[in-house]
Design an enzyme around this catalytic site. Structure first.
Site, PDB file in Angstrom:
ATOM      1  N   HIS A   8       8.293 -14.837   2.238  1.00  0.00           N
ATOM      2  CA  HIS A   8       7.543 -15.137   3.125  1.00  0.00           C
ATOM      3  C   HIS A   8       6.084 -15.221   2.022  1.00  0.00           C
ATOM      4  O   HIS A   8       6.247 -14.483   1.259  1.00  0.00           O
ATOM      5  CB  HIS A   8       7.412 -13.355   4.036  1.00  0.00           C
ATOM      6  CG  HIS A   8       8.188 -14.030   5.269  1.00  0.00           C
ATOM      7  ND1 HIS A   8       9.186 -12.877   5.874  1.00  0.00           N
ATOM      8  CD2 HIS A   8       8.887 -14.991   5.886  1.00  0.00           C
ATOM      9  CE1 HIS A   8      10.210 -13.514   6.302  1.00  0.00           C
ATOM     10  NE2 HIS A   8       9.909 -14.392   6.358  1.00  0.00           N
ATOM     11  N   GLY A  35      10.575 -25.118   0.766  1.00  0.00           N
ATOM     12  CA  GLY A  35       9.185 -26.080   0.039  1.00  0.00           C
ATOM     13  C   GLY A  35       7.885 -25.277  -0.618  1.00  0.00           C
ATOM     14  O   GLY A  35       7.981 -25.977  -1.989  1.00  0.00           O
ATOM     15  N   THR A  36       7.147 -24.576   0.060  1.00  0.00           N
ATOM     16  CA  THR A  36       6.086 -23.737  -0.504  1.00  0.00           C
ATOM     17  C   THR A  36       6.083 -22.684  -1.471  1.00  0.00           C
ATOM     18  O   THR A  36       5.809 -22.890  -3.067  1.00  0.00           O
ATOM     19  CB  THR A  36       4.994 -23.574   0.369  1.00  0.00           C
ATOM     20  OG1 THR A  36       4.276 -23.972   0.930  1.00  0.00           O
ATOM     21  CG2 THR A  36       3.391 -22.668  -0.689  1.00  0.00           C
ATOM     22  N   GLY A  55       9.845 -22.832   5.550  1.00  0.00           N
ATOM     23  CA  GLY A  55      11.110 -21.787   6.800  1.00  0.00           C
ATOM     24  C   GLY A  55      10.719 -22.255   7.962  1.00  0.00           C
ATOM     25  O   GLY A  55      11.151 -22.371   8.892  1.00  0.00           O
ATOM     26  N   ASP A  60      14.753 -22.571   6.796  1.00  0.00           N
ATOM     27  CA  ASP A  60      15.387 -21.470   6.447  1.00  0.00           C
ATOM     28  C   ASP A  60      16.481 -22.007   7.596  1.00  0.00           C
ATOM     29  O   ASP A  60      17.739 -22.127   6.638  1.00  0.00           O
ATOM     30  CB  ASP A  60      14.913 -20.990   7.460  1.00  0.00           C
ATOM     31  CG  ASP A  60      13.885 -19.601   6.962  1.00  0.00           C
ATOM     32  OD1 ASP A  60      13.569 -19.916   5.507  1.00  0.00           O
ATOM     33  OD2 ASP A  60      12.941 -19.286   7.877  1.00  0.00           O
ATOM     34  N   ASP A  80       8.549 -10.145   4.053  1.00  0.00           N
ATOM     35  CA  ASP A  80       7.595  -9.305   5.010  1.00  0.00           C
ATOM     36  C   ASP A  80       7.810  -8.532   6.010  1.00  0.00           C
ATOM     37  O   ASP A  80       7.819  -8.722   6.457  1.00  0.00           O
ATOM     38  CB  ASP A  80       6.379  -9.855   4.417  1.00  0.00           C
ATOM     39  CG  ASP A  80       5.284  -9.205   5.583  1.00  0.00           C
ATOM     40  OD1 ASP A  80       5.310  -8.309   5.454  1.00  0.00           O
ATOM     41  OD2 ASP A  80       3.908  -9.819   5.295  1.00  0.00           O
ATOM     42  N   HIS A  87       8.802 -18.007  13.469  1.00  0.00           N
ATOM     43  CA  HIS A  87      10.126 -17.785  13.852  1.00  0.00           C
ATOM     44  C   HIS A  87      11.099 -17.391  13.039  1.00  0.00           C
ATOM     45  O   HIS A  87      12.359 -17.247  12.950  1.00  0.00           O
ATOM     46  CB  HIS A  87      10.093 -19.049  12.046  1.00  0.00           C
ATOM     47  CG  HIS A  87       9.851 -19.139  10.975  1.00  0.00           C
ATOM     48  ND1 HIS A  87       8.435 -18.590  10.382  1.00  0.00           N
ATOM     49  CD2 HIS A  87      11.149 -18.988  10.072  1.00  0.00           C
ATOM     50  CE1 HIS A  87       9.013 -17.667   9.368  1.00  0.00           C
ATOM     51  NE2 HIS A  87      10.496 -18.275   9.284  1.00  0.00           N
ATOM     52  N   ASP A  90      15.257 -17.793  13.566  1.00  0.00           N
ATOM     53  CA  ASP A  90      15.829 -18.703  12.190  1.00  0.00           C
ATOM     54  C   ASP A  90      15.872 -18.017  11.458  1.00  0.00           C
ATOM     55  O   ASP A  90      16.965 -17.699   9.975  1.00  0.00           O
ATOM     56  CB  ASP A  90      15.075 -19.667  11.470  1.00  0.00           C
ATOM     57  CG  ASP A  90      14.310 -20.757  13.098  1.00  0.00           C
ATOM     58  OD1 ASP A  90      15.133 -20.865  13.913  1.00  0.00           O
ATOM     59  OD2 ASP A  90      13.461 -21.068  12.526  1.00  0.00           O
ATOM     60  N   ARG A  96      22.531 -13.807   9.672  1.00  0.00           N
ATOM     61  CA  ARG A  96      23.720 -13.109  10.172  1.00  0.00           C
ATOM     62  C   ARG A  96      24.265 -13.856   9.187  1.00  0.00           C
ATOM     63  O   ARG A  96      25.429 -14.330   9.102  1.00  0.00           O
ATOM     64  CB  ARG A  96      23.828 -13.517  11.540  1.00  0.00           C
ATOM     65  CG  ARG A  96      24.202 -13.228  12.427  1.00  0.00           C
ATOM     66  CD  ARG A  96      24.384 -13.599  13.409  1.00  0.00           C
ATOM     67  NE  ARG A  96      25.824 -14.374  14.650  1.00  0.00           N
ATOM     68  CZ  ARG A  96      26.747 -15.743  14.809  1.00  0.00           C
ATOM     69  NH1 ARG A  96      25.725 -16.351  13.638  1.00  0.00           N
ATOM     70  NH2 ARG A  96      27.695 -15.994  14.428  1.00  0.00           N
TER      71      ARG A  96
END
Length: 138
Positions: A8, A35-36, A55, A60, A80, A87, A90, A96
């Protein structure tokens, strides 16, 4: 081993520092990231990382798809817990899936260090057995 790296926004610097510290170990494996986060790790370490969407844009879920196909071995997800995430469903689905498919999951620096050190010492070889059984079925 295939390792997913996710963080995060407020945890990205922690994951970058973790990746710098364990760069020699991570370099021996196939790395995937949202990505980032992936770009920040690449910029800091030069590691080769397959980057997915960020994400919130589906990254994700892309990693979750690999987990559901038994094509991911470890997930390091620096979450975080103090900031609401738009999201969140997700994220919960990804966690899970790790539980359903018995994928080792670290959500903080302490657990991530234990996982990486175990990987470095060859203590996660049971994943190779699972891959062998999956290949036999193909």
């Amino acid at each position: 081993m295939k390792i997913a790296l996710i963080a995060h926004d407020k945890k990205k610097a922690d994951l970058v520092n973790f990746s710098i510290a364990y760069q020699p170990v991570l370099a021996k494996h196939q790395l995937y990231a949202t990505g980032t986060t992936g770009q920040k790790i690449i910029d800091a370490t030069g590691l080769h990382i397959h980057r997915f969407q960020s994400g919130p844009l589906g990254g994700d879920q892309q990693i979750g798809s690999l987990i559901a196909n038994n094509d991911m071995d470890i997930v390091i997800f620096f979450r975080d817990p103090l900031t609401a995430q738009p999201h969140e469903p997700d994220i919960i689905a990804l966690l899970r899936l790790c539980d359903v498919y018995c994928i080792p999951l670290a959500t903080n620096m302490g657990t991530a260090e234990i996982l990486i050190r175990s990987l470095e010492e060859g203590k996660i070889k049971w994943r190779n057995i699972i891959h062998s059984k999956t290949n036999e079925k193909s």
